[in-house]
Motif scaffolding. Structure first.
Motif, PDB file in Angstrom:
ATOM      1  N   ARG A 187     -32.294  33.230   1.291  1.00 28.52           N
ATOM      2  CA  ARG A 187     -34.105  32.821   1.388  1.00 28.52           C
ATOM      3  C   ARG A 187     -34.182  31.604   1.874  1.00 28.52           C
ATOM      4  O   ARG A 187     -35.310  31.397   2.183  1.00 28.52           O
ATOM      5  N   ASP A 188     -33.134  30.920   1.798  1.00 24.62           N
ATOM      6  CA  ASP A 188     -33.478  29.561   2.318  1.00 24.62           C
ATOM      7  C   ASP A 188     -33.158  29.553   4.033  1.00 24.62           C
ATOM      8  O   ASP A 188     -32.947  30.268   4.652  1.00 24.62           O
ATOM      9  N   ARG A 189     -33.932  28.616   4.616  1.00 25.70           N
ATOM     10  CA  ARG A 189     -33.920  27.985   5.854  1.00 25.70           C
ATOM     11  C   ARG A 189     -32.478  27.242   5.876  1.00 25.70           C
ATOM     12  O   ARG A 189     -32.507  26.216   5.265  1.00 25.70           O
ATOM     13  N   ALA A 239     -34.174  32.723   5.682  1.00 23.55           N
ATOM     14  CA  ALA A 239     -35.645  32.734   5.334  1.00 23.55           C
ATOM     15  C   ALA A 239     -35.991  34.166   4.768  1.00 23.55           C
ATOM     16  O   ALA A 239     -37.172  34.287   5.254  1.00 23.55           O
ATOM     17  N   THR A 240     -35.140  34.827   4.214  1.00 22.72           N
ATOM     18  CA  THR A 240     -35.354  36.138   3.850  1.00 22.72           C
ATOM     19  C   THR A 240     -34.995  36.324   2.475  1.00 22.72           C
ATOM     20  O   THR A 240     -33.978  36.249   2.092  1.00 22.72           O
ATOM     21  N   ARG A 277     -37.745  40.630   2.483  1.00 26.89           N
ATOM     22  CA  ARG A 277     -39.221  39.881   3.080  1.00 26.89           C
ATOM     23  C   ARG A 277     -38.862  38.976   3.851  1.00 26.89           C
ATOM     24  O   ARG A 277     -38.295  37.891   3.200  1.00 26.89           O
ATOM     25  N   ASP A 278     -39.509  38.944   4.842  1.00 29.64           N
ATOM     26  CA  ASP A 278     -39.665  37.439   5.816  1.00 29.64           C
ATOM     27  C   ASP A 278     -40.448  36.619   5.223  1.00 29.64           C
ATOM     28  O   ASP A 278     -41.697  36.901   5.024  1.00 29.64           O
ATOM     29  N   ARG A 279     -39.991  35.312   4.667  1.00 26.17           N
ATOM     30  CA  ARG A 279     -40.637  34.382   3.977  1.00 26.17           C
ATOM     31  C   ARG A 279     -41.853  33.856   4.926  1.00 26.17           C
ATOM     32  O   ARG A 279     -42.739  33.256   4.630  1.00 26.17           O
ATOM     33  N   ASP A 280     -41.685  33.856   6.322  1.00 21.86           N
ATOM     34  CA  ASP A 280     -42.680  33.192   7.106  1.00 21.86           C
ATOM     35  C   ASP A 280     -43.780  34.430   7.396  1.00 21.86           C
ATOM     36  O   ASP A 280     -44.979  33.827   7.382  1.00 21.86           O
ATOM     37  N   THR A 281     -43.346  35.548   7.742  1.00 25.35           N
ATOM     38  CA  THR A 281     -44.452  36.337   8.126  1.00 25.35           C
ATOM     39  C   THR A 281     -44.978  37.235   7.061  1.00 25.35           C
ATOM     40  O   THR A 281     -46.140  37.877   7.179  1.00 25.35           O
ATOM     41  N   GLY A 282     -44.260  37.368   6.011  1.00 32.30           N
ATOM     42  CA  GLY A 282     -44.609  38.362   4.727  1.00 32.30           C
ATOM     43  C   GLY A 282     -44.171  39.733   4.801  1.00 32.30           C
ATOM     44  O   GLY A 282     -44.423  40.670   4.276  1.00 32.30           O
ATOM     45  N   GLU A 283     -43.669  40.071   6.222  1.00 28.10           N
ATOM     46  CA  GLU A 283     -43.145  41.473   6.556  1.00 28.10           C
ATOM     47  C   GLU A 283     -42.074  41.882   5.720  1.00 28.10           C
ATOM     48  O   GLU A 283     -40.915  41.284   5.484  1.00 28.10           O
TER      49      GLU A 283
END
Length: 463
Positions: free
Chosen positions: A34-36, A134-135, A153-159
């Motif tokens: 989940r982190d970058r 970031a997931t 879930r992609d934390r940047d796009t919400g996809e």
């Protein structure tokens, strides 16, 4: 296995080493976190405990080296310290100062950031491994009989999407939602054990005095359990770039303060003021950082009446230890070795992952016993109250530790067990029992066993 895919949830030490263990047996490994993730030895949000002393014990270091050869050489080259045990230990146990006998085991002295980065960079050199940052993981896919992947879930796009896999390894750490994910698949509640002494940490980085850092010992003033009072202690670890990382800890009712002005006074109130005296020779290199997520928590997945094929749970997602004992990283490393060894013998199949889950429970046992046996002795500890037989064993351990201060054979056995390099059962062998009954060979030391060279390096007032 041709076409097979392993999905590792979490890019901490447990996840990275699990990826290293399984990569030779599959076509591809995907690691999500989940982190970058930083491109170098830098902090990240998902590892708040990185600000505190981390002891990679020799049992864990050897396991990492067997999974990712060359890792230790990279750490030494980056400035990590190879700390010989007990030669480079200045340790005040509950039973007194230990003598600095010739090397029996070792630990790696470095920052958690350097250790994480080195392992991650080593693993990503394998072309079979892909890291997706970031997931966040939303849940498992499949059913009660077999796990087939995970929803992420992609934390940047919400996809949101599903990643399919032949095996899924949950290494998401102490915040793992594995019990919820399993319940959603229709599995029963997971048995759980908890022992919480209410330990709080506060740590601060210091620049060691010029010319002192290289070869300086690891210093520990341990807490004393079983007195009816809260436990307080501290540790000073030499790390890279000529720095000292100092951690102070106290159980419920004696928590260390998280402000700079009271850091040194708290250290001075420990059973011996050595760490406080050393602080006065050094220069602060950052603010104090606190940490309170220190509960011993064990999820007994191996006792589940049903277990889905294709799922393995490792690291802090399986069992978290009070960090003061330094076992978490080494248990994770040895668990990954157990996975590798199982797959070497039986390849990736329906039975292999279940056998690994049971094998890992055995690796956890000794570290769990050492941590919870001590923590249960502090007042206001939640869970894990000692039974009469356990109390008798603790009295034996107390005498064993007192004997180790002057009998190297006993020291050797204790360090082998503590560093997860040898059998815990050896401590109950006839030779150790006899030595313990005989007791110490020499009177206890009356002060910290710093060498003449170390005292000279510290300068005036230390001779």
């Amino acid at each position: 296995m041709s076409g097979s895919h392993a999905l590792v949830l979490g890019a901490g030490i447990a996840g990275l080493l699990a990826g290293a263990a399984i990569a030779p047996q599959v076509e591809a490994v995907t690691v999500v976190d989940r982190d970058r993730l930083p491109d170098g030895p830098a902090p990240r949000k998902g590892v708040p405990q990185a600000n505190h002393v981390h002891a990679l014990l020799s049992g864990g270091a050897r396991a990492i080296e067997s999974l990712l050869p060359g890792t230790l050489d990279r750490l030494w080259a980056a400035g990590a310290h190879r700390i010989a045990m007990p030669t480079q230990l200045v340790t005040l146990t509950a039973q007194g100062w230990w003598r600095r006998f010739p090397e029996m085991q070792f630990l790696v002295g470095c920052s958690r950031n350097l250790l994480d980065w080195t392992i991650r960079d080593q693993l990503l050199g394998d072309r079979r491994v892909t890291l997706i940052p970031a997931t966040e993981v939303r849940g498992l896919t499949g059913g009660a009989d077999r796990v087939t992947g995970a929803r992420v879930r992609d934390r940047d796009t919400g996809e949101e999407r599903t990643i399919d896999a032949d095996v899924v390894i949950d290494a998401t750490g102490r915040t793992s939602k594995s019990t919820e994910w399993l319940a959603a698949l229709g599995l029963p509640a997971v048995p759980e054990e908890l022992v919480d002494p209410g330990l709080a940490y506060v740590s601060r980085m210091f620049q060691a005095p010029t010319g002192v850092a290289d070869g300086f010992p690891h210093v520990t003033v341990q807490a004393v359990p079983g007195t009816g009072k809260p436990g307080v202690g501290g540790a000073l670890m030499p790390i890279e770039e000529g720095r000292w990382l100092i951690t102070l800890a106290g159980t419920r009712g004696a928590e260390p303060p998280a402000d700079a002005a009271r850091f040194e006074p708290y250290a001075r109130d420990l059973r011996h003021p050595l760490i406080a005296d050393l602080i006065r020779t050094a220069s602060p290199a950052g603010p104090p950082h606190g940490f309170r997520s220190t509960t011993n928590r064990r999820r007994r997945f191996e006792r589940m009446p049903r277990w889905p094929q294709g799922l393995l749970i490792l690291g802090d997602a399986l069992c978290t230890f009070n960090p003061v004992y330094g076992h978490g990283m080494s248990v994770a490393a040895q668990s990954a070795v157990a996975l590798r060894d199982e797959l070497r013998e039986h390849e990736l199949g329906p039975e292999a992952i279940g056998r690994t889950q049971r094998a890992v429970a055995g690796i956890v046992d000794a570290a769990w016993m050492m941590a919870t046996g001590q923590d249960a002795r502090y007042p206001q500890t939640i869970g894990g109250r000692s039974a009469p037989l356990a109390s008798l064993f603790q009295r034996y351990v107390d005498r064993l530790m007192r004997t180790a201060a002057s009998r190297p054979a006993v020291t050797d056995a204790i360090l082998a067990a503590f560093t997860l390099s040898g059998s815990f059962n050896r401590l109950l062998g006839p030779d150790l029992v006899l030595a313990t009954l005989r007791g110490p060979a020499d009177p206890p030391l009356d002060g910290p066993p710093l060498t003449a060279d170390e005292l000279a390096k510290l300068g005036a007032g230390w001779s």
